[in-house]
Design an enzyme around this catalytic site. Structure first.
Site, PDB file in Angstrom:
ATOM      1  N   HIS A  41       0.839  -1.215   0.000  1.00 11.44           N
ATOM      2  CA  HIS A  41       0.000   0.000   0.000  1.00 11.44           C
ATOM      3  C   HIS A  41       0.871   1.262   0.000  1.00 11.44           C
ATOM      4  O   HIS A  41       0.515   2.269   0.599  1.00 11.44           O
ATOM      5  CB  HIS A  41      -0.993  -0.007   1.172  1.00 11.44           C
ATOM      6  CG  HIS A  41      -2.069  -1.045   0.985  1.00 11.44           C
ATOM      7  ND1 HIS A  41      -3.177  -0.825   0.203  1.00 11.44           N
ATOM      8  CD2 HIS A  41      -2.163  -2.319   1.424  1.00 11.44           C
ATOM      9  CE1 HIS A  41      -3.927  -1.922   0.197  1.00 11.44           C
ATOM     10  NE2 HIS A  41      -3.330  -2.848   0.925  1.00 11.44           N
ATOM     11  N   ASP A  55       2.341   1.960  -3.179  1.00  8.87           N
ATOM     12  CA  ASP A  55       2.517   2.297  -4.608  1.00  8.87           C
ATOM     13  C   ASP A  55       1.635   3.446  -5.085  1.00  8.87           C
ATOM     14  O   ASP A  55       1.973   4.107  -6.060  1.00  8.87           O
ATOM     15  CB  ASP A  55       2.388   1.056  -5.510  1.00  8.87           C
ATOM     16  CG  ASP A  55       1.019   0.432  -5.537  1.00  8.87           C
ATOM     17  OD1 ASP A  55       0.191   0.725  -4.645  1.00  8.87           O
ATOM     18  OD2 ASP A  55       0.761  -0.374  -6.449  1.00  8.87           O
ATOM     19  N   SER A 114     -11.578 -18.957 -21.638  1.00 18.40           N
ATOM     20  CA  SER A 114     -10.693 -19.371 -20.544  1.00 18.40           C
ATOM     21  C   SER A 114     -10.856 -20.862 -20.278  1.00 18.40           C
ATOM     22  O   SER A 114     -11.973 -21.329 -20.017  1.00 18.40           O
ATOM     23  CB  SER A 114     -11.033 -18.596 -19.274  1.00 18.40           C
ATOM     24  OG  SER A 114     -10.437 -19.240 -18.161  1.00 18.40           O
ATOM     25  N   LEU A 131      -2.200 -12.710  -5.535  1.00 20.33           N
ATOM     26  CA  LEU A 131      -0.985 -12.978  -6.319  1.00 20.33           C
ATOM     27  C   LEU A 131      -1.129 -12.410  -7.734  1.00 20.33           C
ATOM     28  O   LEU A 131      -0.427 -12.818  -8.656  1.00 20.33           O
ATOM     29  CB  LEU A 131      -0.682 -14.482  -6.358  1.00 20.33           C
ATOM     30  CG  LEU A 131      -0.476 -15.146  -4.988  1.00 20.33           C
ATOM     31  CD1 LEU A 131      -0.230 -16.638  -5.131  1.00 20.33           C
ATOM     32  CD2 LEU A 131       0.663 -14.506  -4.213  1.00 20.33           C
ATOM     33  N   SER A 132      -2.075 -11.529  -7.904  1.00 15.72           N
ATOM     34  CA  SER A 132      -2.223 -10.734  -9.133  1.00 15.72           C
ATOM     35  C   SER A 132      -2.644 -11.504 -10.371  1.00 15.72           C
ATOM     36  O   SER A 132      -2.078 -11.330 -11.446  1.00 15.72           O
ATOM     37  CB  SER A 132      -0.927  -9.989  -9.453  1.00 15.72           C
ATOM     38  OG  SER A 132      -0.754  -8.955  -8.567  1.00 15.72           O
ATOM     39  N   GLU A 161      -7.474  -1.210 -15.592  1.00 16.71           N
ATOM     40  CA  GLU A 161      -8.063  -1.661 -14.325  1.00 16.71           C
ATOM     41  C   GLU A 161      -8.731  -0.485 -13.593  1.00 16.71           C
ATOM     42  O   GLU A 161      -9.817  -0.622 -13.049  1.00 16.71           O
ATOM     43  CB  GLU A 161      -6.998  -2.318 -13.437  1.00 16.71           C
ATOM     44  CG  GLU A 161      -7.609  -2.869 -12.163  1.00 16.71           C
ATOM     45  CD  GLU A 161      -7.029  -4.179 -11.681  1.00 16.71           C
ATOM     46  OE1 GLU A 161      -6.247  -4.828 -12.415  1.00 16.71           O
ATOM     47  OE2 GLU A 161      -7.366  -4.564 -10.556  1.00 16.71           O
ATOM     48  N   ASP A 178       1.527  -4.126  -9.336  1.00 13.65           N
ATOM     49  CA  ASP A 178       1.272  -5.476  -9.848  1.00 13.65           C
ATOM     50  C   ASP A 178       1.619  -5.591 -11.331  1.00 13.65           C
ATOM     51  O   ASP A 178       2.332  -6.502 -11.753  1.00 13.65           O
ATOM     52  CB  ASP A 178      -0.200  -5.856  -9.640  1.00 13.65           C
ATOM     53  CG  ASP A 178      -0.599  -5.793  -8.186  1.00 13.65           C
ATOM     54  OD1 ASP A 178       0.302  -5.669  -7.334  1.00 13.65           O
ATOM     55  OD2 ASP A 178      -1.805  -5.854  -7.908  1.00 13.65           O
ATOM     56  N   TYR A 186     -10.354  -1.037  -0.557  1.00 10.65           N
ATOM     57  CA  TYR A 186      -9.111  -0.586  -1.188  1.00 10.65           C
ATOM     58  C   TYR A 186      -9.266   0.870  -1.635  1.00 10.65           C
ATOM     59  O   TYR A 186      -8.422   1.718  -1.342  1.00 10.65           O
ATOM     60  CB  TYR A 186      -8.791  -1.490  -2.389  1.00 10.65           C
ATOM     61  CG  TYR A 186      -7.473  -1.173  -3.047  1.00 10.65           C
ATOM     62  CD1 TYR A 186      -6.312  -1.817  -2.653  1.00 10.65           C
ATOM     63  CD2 TYR A 186      -7.388  -0.220  -4.058  1.00 10.65           C
ATOM     64  CE1 TYR A 186      -5.085  -1.516  -3.248  1.00 10.65           C
ATOM     65  CE2 TYR A 186      -6.188   0.087  -4.650  1.00 10.65           C
ATOM     66  CZ  TYR A 186      -5.038  -0.569  -4.255  1.00 10.65           C
ATOM     67  OH  TYR A 186      -3.836  -0.269  -4.843  1.00 10.65           O
TER      68      TYR A 186
END
Ligand code: GLA
Length: 389
Positions: free
Chosen positions: A34, A36, A67, A127-128, A163, A175, A225
């Site tokens: 936290h 960045d 997918s 883990l992005s 994003e 990330d 967030y």
């Protein structure tokens, strides 16, 4: 993996002639959480797990996404003439958002493409998996359309842009940057205010990085967030009235102590305290690693967790149980929550000869206290996103 993806691609889109094969990793952040979006430093590394993709241009303006992890979605179809987020697209809003971001940045596509993916990053674990998919899409677009003047840093920035503006999470750059720029056996010491970075070798001598997945994801992830971001912006505005700074990352802990009286809301004070101290811890941790002082690195990881738990308040009961158990386990050098928080994973540095007992002891105690199993991954640090021939 390549064969499996090519076979599925051929099944869905007639054949796989001329299709390219790509990989984009997940990431784990060792320290600098936290920070960045506060102009501070981060210290993440790319993993060898990630997202694989096969893609090929089409002759019309359609884009297709499939997918192999989410077969029930079937092929998601969108059009270059209508690049908007739609709930029915589900996961495909991530790659579509990158197509949109490329267009916004002056790289509109003339024809569409077909893309299928498969990944082995546990979803929602911190883990992005989403940054991995975004950067994968960026690498695919650059390659398929021969877009020369887009660097890997640009791809990371476009991923973040998509994003933020297409998928509604106000994330920082860490990330996407880690996923795009990763380097085998190195972590990336990134200054998020300038995007200057340095690769630091992660030489843990007789220890390993172990990720523990709490397997909980609290629903408030995105909204909380975004709340933290807003709190930091408010704290910065108040601090700017007394200090000549651009970001919270510009302050040392001493300077913060001197000026913090302007933060009359105790919540803002705690948030800013974390952002400032975590940035300083990250700088110190990288220095410790460079001089092979893994013990100090571990202590700073532990302090990072306490600060994220008490001041930033982004941990949760299950993850706190994991770190407390780890701290008590012999052979553990450091352990903390990693990623955005509210569930997800811890990252620990564990002596090689203690890894097995770590997994056994923490696995059993966690199950007993929480009621479900945790998952453990001993990970290797890998390279960033790329085309694979
Ligand atoms: C998420 C965001 C990142 C970063 C971390 C917390 O992973 O995507 O930009 O803010 O949380 O360090």
């Amino acid at each position: 993996m390549k064969e499996k993806l090519l076979k599925k691609f051929a099944e869905l889109f007639e054949n796989s002639e001329g299709a390219g094969f790509f990989f984009s990793p997940g990431r784990v952040n060792l320290i600098g959480e936290h920070t960045d979006y506060n102009g501070g430093h981060v210290f993440p590394c790319a993993l060898t797990i990630g997202t694989y993709g096969v893609a090929r241009k089409r002759a019309d303006r359609k884009v297709h996404f499939y997918s192999m992890n989410l077969d029930h979605f079937g092929v998601v179809e969108a059009s270059l003439d209508n690049l908007v987020n739609q709930e029915s697209y589900g996961w495909a809003n991530y790659p579509l958002g990158v197509v949109w971001a490329f267009a916004e940045k002056g790289h509109s596509l003339d024809v569409g493409f077909d893309m299928i993916i498969w990944g082995n990053i546990p979803n929602g674990s911190g883990l992005s998996s989403s940054a991995s998919l975004e950067v994968l899409t960026g690498v695919i677009l650059r390659d398929l359309y021969g877009i020369q003047d887009v660097s890997m840093t640009d791809i990371a920035l476009y991923g973040q842009y998509s994003e933020n503006n297409f998928n509604g999470c106000n994330c920082g750059i860490m990330d996407q940057f880690a996923v795009a720029m990763g380097k085998k056996d190195h972590a990336i010491f990134l200054d998020t205010s300038t995007l200057k970075y340095e690769y630091a070798p992660v030489k843990l001598k007789d220890a390993k990085i172990v990720i523990t997945n709490s397997k909980v994801k609290h629903s408030l992830v995105d909204s909380a967030y975004n709340d933290r971001r807003r709190e930091c912006t408010d704290a910065l505005a108040a601090l700017k009235t007394v200090a000549d700074i651009e970001t919270l990352g510009d302050l040392t802990v001493e300077e913060f102590e001197k000026h913090k009286h302007v933060l009359t809301d105790p919540v803002l004070e705690k948030r800013a305290k974390h952002a400032v101290a975590e940035n300083q811890r990250t700088i110190e941790a990288v220095a410790a690693l460079k001089r092979d002082d893994i013990t100090r690195f571990g202590e700073l990881m532990n302090q990072s967790h306490v600060s994220l738990r008490d001041d930033y308040e982004v941990s949760c009961k299950e993850v706190d149980i994991l770190t407390e158990l780890a701290w008590k386990t012999p052979g553990v050098i450091g352990s903390r929550i990693t990623g955005g928080g509210f569930g997800g994973c811890t990252v620990s540095i564990v002596k090689n000869d203690a890894v097995e007992s770590f997994i056994e002891a923490i696995g059993a105690a966690y199950k007993e206290q929480v009621g479900h199993e945790a998952e453990f991954y001993t990970v290797d640090i890998g390279d960033g996103a790329r085309k694979i021939d």
